[in-house]
Design an enzyme around this catalytic site. Sequence first.
Site, mmCIF file in Angstrom:
data_model
loop_
_atom_site.group_PDB
_atom_site.id
_atom_site.type_symbol
_atom_site.label_atom_id
_atom_site.label_comp_id
_atom_site.label_asym_id
_atom_site.label_seq_id
_atom_site.Cartn_x
_atom_site.Cartn_y
_atom_site.Cartn_z
ATOM 1 C CB CYS A 197 -0.920 -0.010 1.204
ATOM 2 S SG CYS A 197 -2.081 -1.404 1.199
ATOM 3 C CB SER A 472 -5.149 0.999 9.035
ATOM 4 O OG SER A 472 -4.454 1.230 7.838
#
Length: 561
Positions: A197, A472
Site C-alpha cells: 500500500c 491502520s
Amino acid sequence: MQGKKTKRSDAITKGAAHAPARAMLRATGFETADFAAPIIGVVNTWSTVTPCNMHLDKLAKPVREGIAGAGARAVDFNTIVVSDGVTMGAEGMRASLISREVIADSIELAVRGHSLDGAIILVGCDKTIPAAAMALARMDIPGLIFYGGSIMPGKRHGKLISIQDVFEAVGAEASGKISEKELGEIERSACPGAGACGGQFTANTMAMAMSMLGLSPMGANDIPAIHPDKEGAARACGQRIVELANNDICARQFITKNALHNAALAASASGGSTNAILHLLAIAHEAGVDFDLEDFHQAAQSVPVIADLKPSGQYLANDLFLAGGTRLLAARLGDAGFLHDTPTVSGKSLFEELDDDQETEGQNVVFDIARPLKPSGGYRILYGDLAPDGAVLKVSGAADQVFEGPAKVFESEEDCFNTLQKGGISAGDVIIIRNEGPKGGPGMREMLAVTAALVGQGMIDDVALITDGRFSGASKGFVIGHCAPEAANGGPIALVRNGDRIRIDSANRCIDINADLVARKTDWMAPKRRRFGGVFDKYAQLVSSAAKGAVTTIQPMENVK
C-alpha cells in the site's frame, strides 16, 4: 567461513554421521563443494492473495543469484502473509497481528531447524516486516531484510489515488456523497499491480524503520515494486548476506537502543503508522533491549514532522523515492543532530550512508527541519484514568488539542461501524470501541473501516475515538489506540458507560473520565470470552499487553537455558 573453524551448517553437513543429510541435500542439487560453503536461507513471504507480496517469487531469483555469485548456497523457505487490506473490517483481521508471531516462529523453526548460516527475508505486507526483524533478533544470526517495495498509485479522472481512497469512499457512499457506481470506479482504479500500500502506512513505515535499524541496506527498500532497479537491489542484497555470514555479523549488532531510537524518529518524522510503536517494542523485546513506550514518546516528540505523506499528507511512497527517499529524510534528521551513528548491514555506518544523500531539485515531499509540516512528532503516548499503562495518539491534525464529550460505547468494531453507517454517531461524541485488544479480540484488529467511514461522512474532525485495538497506518483523525490495560484484562476501558464525560488533553498527555471507576471495578465481571479455537485461542492465552508490544515470547533467547 572467514575467521571461523566451523560454521552453523556443519551441524548437518560435516562428518560421516551426517551422510544421510548430505544425501538428502544432494537430491535437491547440492554439489560436494556446497557443503563447505555457507548455506543461506531465502525466506519468502510470497503469496498471490495480496499485491504487496505477489511479486516476491520473482525477486527471489536475483537474490539467489547474488548468493551463488558470492560463493554460498541458497535454500528456499516460504512462510505466510495475512493481508491487512483484504481482511480489514472482517473477522479475518483478527489473524493479522497473530500472523506476526506465526511468521517469526516459522522463520526461527526453518533456520534453526536446518542450522543455516544466515538468512535473507523477503517481505511485503505489514506484519511480515516486523516479524522478520523479530526472528532475526531472536536468533541473533547473520540476517538481512529486503522489502518488495511499494505499489504505484492508481489513477481516476487524472487524479492519483490509493487504497486509502477506497476505504474513505465506502463512508462517502454510505452518506450519499458519492454513488455506488462511483465507489466501483474508485475500487477498480486504486491498485494497479504489485507492491505494498502506497502511503506512509504500516508497510512503508516499517520498511523505513528497517533501514534506520540497519537491518536493510539504505535505499534498497525505497525502490518501488515494479521499478527496473529492484532486481539489481535484490541481487546486491543476496551478495551482502553472504558477506555478513562469512564474517558472522549477527542481527543484534544492529538492533541497539540507539538504532531503535533512530527508527522511532524516522517513523514519527515521516507521519508514519502507530503500528510502528507496537512493532518496535516487539523487536526490542526479542533483542533483549530496554526500549519502552516512554522511549518511543521522547523520540517522537524530539523531532518535527517533515514528510508530506499520506494518510495525513499529499504524497505516496513513490513520490518519496523520487524525491530522495529514506536517505534524504534521515539526512535532514542527522544534519540537525537528532540521530545516533549506528552500524548497518551494508557495511557502512548510518552517517556514512547519509553522506550519499541526493535531493531531487524542486521536490516537495521532504521539508527542512526549520520549516516543518508540524512542529512536533507524529505520536504521543497518553496516560490517565482510562489508560494507566498508556495509549497511543496519532497526531494527524493539530498537536495540542483538548477534546471533551460523552462516551458512546461499542463492544466491537462491527457494532460501531453498523451504527455509524446508519447515522447513529454525532459530532462531539467520544467513541469507545473495546474488547478489540490483543487478548480480547483476539488479535487487536485495526479500526480503519470506522475511521475511513468517518472521513467519508465528513465527521473525522468532529469526534474522538478510543480503543484497546489499533489503527491502520491509513487511519487519520483524533484517534487513540493501544489503550492499556485492555478491556479483556479488566482495564478501565471496560468500565466506561454511555454518557460518561471523557476528557482528552493531548498537550498534557492525559486521557481521563468523570466517573468512579474504582466503585465500578468491584462490580465488574469479565465477560465470557468468545472461543475461536486453534491458534486464536492459543494467542489469547499467551499474548502480552500492547504496552509491551503484544508479544508471545516470554523472554529473550539469551536468557533461555
